[in-house]
Design a protein around this motif. Structure first.
Motif, PDB file in Angstrom:
ATOM      1  N   ARG A  35      38.642  25.183  26.083  1.00 45.85           N
ATOM      2  CA  ARG A  35      38.064  26.142  27.039  1.00 45.85           C
ATOM      3  C   ARG A  35      36.559  26.331  26.823  1.00 45.85           C
ATOM      4  N   ARG A  36      36.005  25.624  25.858  1.00 47.19           N
ATOM      5  CA  ARG A  36      34.584  25.713  25.500  1.00 47.19           C
ATOM      6  C   ARG A  36      34.214  27.098  25.007  1.00 47.19           C
ATOM      7  N   GLU A  37      35.193  27.763  24.375  1.00 50.45           N
ATOM      8  CA  GLU A  37      34.937  29.064  23.773  1.00 50.45           C
ATOM      9  C   GLU A  37      34.477  28.913  22.326  1.00 50.45           C
TER      10      GLU A  37
ATOM     11  N   VAL B  82      38.651  25.410  21.856  1.00 52.50           N
ATOM     12  CA  VAL B  82      37.688  24.313  21.997  1.00 52.50           C
ATOM     13  C   VAL B  82      37.780  23.725  23.403  1.00 52.50           C
TER      14      VAL B  82
ATOM     15  N   GLN C 104      32.432  26.085  19.544  1.00 46.19           N
ATOM     16  CA  GLN C 104      31.621  24.878  19.389  1.00 46.19           C
ATOM     17  C   GLN C 104      31.960  24.244  18.042  1.00 46.19           C
TER      18      GLN C 104
END
Length: 256
Positions: free
Chosen positions: A148-150, A146, A152
């Motif tokens: 690392r914005r991998e 989360v 949502q």
């Protein structure tokens, strides 16, 4: 020999405890583990376990159940009491002394019917909108992805809200626990969810096995010796409850 050991621990703890009541904070809406009844009393697997522990060590507990994020803040950040049902994490280890395990929470993945997938770890959730409960720790792997914005994620105050969001197509996966039974019970208890029950499915593979503990905040107003004595007495009581079958009786009583 074991009975003499436990008796010694009880005398050691009772000698420093007196009649002091210890406050235990916890989640007010996470059945069947822990929740507040319609009458306002604490209920659930973890509550029953700690009541039995209190009986064994001669300690009175007062349960203060609040929304999880607030309960955690008051107990751990403010040092106002113990925290029940907390998971282990590297960050929390610097703030808490942990008891022996109380309960292992099998977290399951609920999806819409026809949208099942092969779950092989957190990376399997990439590209999906994942519903999580506010303030709950779902493991360091999910937290990293989360950050690392991998992944949502969408947050909801309760697991019932997560299931409603799933039907509203606001999320693709809802993390629900303990066990699939909890999710189905939530669905059956809610008219909106129950009317569309056939649209929901659960994956066979669990998201993770989450071990729940009692945490003693390190900023609690208690001497180090008293903390150590209390933790040792609690752990011995938990060991005895597990050995004599009481823990399993409690879990079975609550439908798991």
């Amino acid at each position: 020999m074991k009975q003499w050991l436990f008796a010694g621990l009880w005398l050691m703890w009772s000698g420093v405890c007196s009649a002091e009541t210890l406050v235990i904070y916890g989640d007010d809406h996470n059945p069947p583990k822990i929740s507040v009844t319609s009458a306002g009393s604490a209920n659930g697997i973890l509550v029953d376990m700690m009541e039995r522990v209190g009986e064994r060590i001669g300690q009175t507990f007062e349960f203060r159940l609040l929304p999880w994020k607030r309960a955690y803040h008051e107990a751990v950040v403010q040092g106002a009491g113990l925290i029940l049902g907390v998971s282990w994490s590297t960050a929390r280890e610097s703030m808490l002394d942990y008891s022996e395990p109380l309960f292992t929470d099998r977290l399951m993945l609920f999806v819409r019917q026809g949208e099942r997938f092969d779950y092989q770890g957190v990376s399997s959730l990439r590209g999906k909108r994942v519903g999580v409960k506010l303030g709950v720790f779902y493991g360091e792997d999910l937290e990293r992805q989360v950050a690392r914005r991998e992944l949502q994620v969408a947050v909801a105050p309760t697991q019932k809200h997560l299931l409603r969001m799933l039907l509203q197509q606001r999320i693709d996966v809802a993390i629900i626990g303990p066990e699939a039974t909890t999710g189905w019970n939530l669905i059956d208890a809610d008219p909106v969810l129950q009317a569309r029950k056939q649209e929901i499915s659960v994956l066979a593979e669990p998201f993770q096995m989450d071990v729940n503990y009692l945490g003693l905040p390190k900023n609690l107003d208690m001497t180090q010796q008293k903390r150590e004595d209390l933790l040792e007495a609690i752990n011995q009581a938990l060991s005895d409850l597990r050995a004599d079958g009481t823990m399993q009786e409690i879990v079975t009583h609550h439908g798991l």
